[in-house]
Structure formats: structure tokens, C-alpha cells
Design a protein around this motif. Sequence first.
Motif, mmCIF file in Angstrom:
data_model
loop_
_atom_site.group_PDB
_atom_site.id
_atom_site.type_symbol
_atom_site.label_atom_id
_atom_site.label_comp_id
_atom_site.label_asym_id
_atom_site.label_seq_id
_atom_site.Cartn_x
_atom_site.Cartn_y
_atom_site.Cartn_z
ATOM 1 N N LYS A 98 0.830 -1.204 0.000
ATOM 2 C CA LYS A 98 0.000 0.000 0.000
ATOM 3 C C LYS A 98 0.868 1.259 0.000
ATOM 4 O O LYS A 98 0.559 2.232 -0.690
ATOM 5 C CB LYS A 98 -0.924 -0.022 1.214
ATOM 6 N N ILE A 99 1.958 1.245 0.737
ATOM 7 C CA ILE A 99 2.850 2.414 0.802
ATOM 8 C C ILE A 99 3.464 2.725 -0.563
ATOM 9 O O ILE A 99 3.700 3.888 -0.887
ATOM 10 C CB ILE A 99 3.939 2.226 1.892
ATOM 11 N N ASP A 100 3.690 1.701 -1.385
ATOM 12 C CA ASP A 100 4.230 1.930 -2.731
ATOM 13 C C ASP A 100 3.216 2.658 -3.610
ATOM 14 O O ASP A 100 3.567 3.560 -4.372
ATOM 15 C CB ASP A 100 4.626 0.610 -3.384
ATOM 16 N N VAL A 101 1.958 2.280 -3.496
ATOM 17 C CA VAL A 101 0.896 2.936 -4.267
ATOM 18 C C VAL A 101 0.753 4.390 -3.817
ATOM 19 O O VAL A 101 0.653 5.304 -4.645
ATOM 20 C CB VAL A 101 -0.436 2.176 -4.115
ATOM 21 N N GLN A 102 0.758 4.611 -2.510
ATOM 22 C CA GLN A 102 0.635 5.965 -1.981
ATOM 23 C C GLN A 102 1.838 6.819 -2.380
ATOM 24 O O GLN A 102 1.685 7.991 -2.737
ATOM 25 C CB GLN A 102 0.477 5.916 -0.467
ATOM 26 N N SER A 103 3.028 6.243 -2.334
ATOM 27 C CA SER A 103 4.238 6.975 -2.739
ATOM 28 C C SER A 103 4.200 7.324 -4.216
ATOM 29 O O SER A 103 4.591 8.422 -4.615
ATOM 30 C CB SER A 103 5.482 6.145 -2.436
ATOM 31 N N PHE A 104 3.732 6.392 -5.031
ATOM 32 C CA PHE A 104 3.586 6.645 -6.465
ATOM 33 C C PHE A 104 2.668 7.842 -6.711
ATOM 34 O O PHE A 104 2.962 8.713 -7.530
ATOM 35 C CB PHE A 104 3.051 5.384 -7.152
#
Length: 188
Positions: A98-104
Motif C-alpha cells: 500500500k505504501i508503494d501505491v501511496q508513494s507513487f
Amino acid sequence: MNNNWLNLKNDFILKRFYESKRSPAYTFYFIFIIVALGSLGLWADLKGIHIKICGEYDENKVKSIISNLSGISLTLIASCVVEFLFIKRVNIEDKVRKIDVQSFGLVSLVSIFLAYMFANNNANTWGLFVAVISILYTWWFWWIANAKNKVLGVPLKNQDEKHLLGQPTGKNENEEKFIGNLEGFTNE
């Protein structure tokens, strides 16, 4: 390459990109509402202008076009990033964090904001180029961010008849839960 990046690319971005192309409602909404109507001010500015890449051009018209392009990009990306910041775990594949999606989403927002600043401070061919690239990226980003939006349409292949307007959504036939406007329906 790091496995998290590959998962984000393959299992989130590419999957959402190709999944949403199966829904005609989603595609038409994107073309007619997001691109055509969402850019109405841009189309009005483009009417009657002829920009020469290596020649002379009306600087005020170019500033107006750049302002429209970058403004549309910034507002559209901001609304899409909200989708990514508050994304639910059920809308993400198991391999993707989830953090990767939010960072993207946040990196995209910052990038478009910087492009907005650059384009509006350079009323020349480079500013126009950056503004065009930012609107194209934003439209692509919108497509990815809203791919799982149930309001915009379910792909025809996966359409579930129980979720059509006015159809019961309960687990058994005796439950009387309906979706949509219930005016005109009778309970017998």
C-alpha cells in the motif's frame, strides 16, 4: 530491479491499465467527460491559433494555453492522488504494498506541481512542451487511479446481474435491500 517496483508496475499499474479498457462505459466517460468536457477551456483557446515551433507566435495565446494545460493537469492529478492516498487494501493486489501505491501518487503530484511551476514561468516552446507532457501523463494517471471505480462501470465480462439498479443485493431472496432509487417499486 527491486521486487517492489516490479510488483507496483506489473500487478498494479499495468493490470489496472488493461483491466479498465474492457469497460465501454469507463472508456466513454474518460473520452467525453475527462478529456473533452474537462478541457473545454483549452479547446476554446486552441480554436483559431496556429503555433509555429520555430517561428513567431502570439505570446499571450501561448501563455493562456500553457496555463490551461498545466491547470487541468494539476487539478486532475490532485483528485487522483486522493484515490491513491485513501486506497483500501482490497483494491490492491496481494504482492503490491500500500505504501508503494501511496508513494507513487505523491511523487506524481509533486512532479506535476513542478511541471506546473516550470511551464507557467516559461511562455515558450519548452513551457508548452512540458505542459503537454504533463496533461498526457495526468490523463494516463487518471485512467490508472479510477480503474477500480465501481460507479464508472463494471467490465462487461465480469458484470454481476445482482448489482444492477433495482435488483436485490441481499444474501438470500427474502432480504429486501435494493440499490438505487426505490421510487416506483412496490414491496409485495
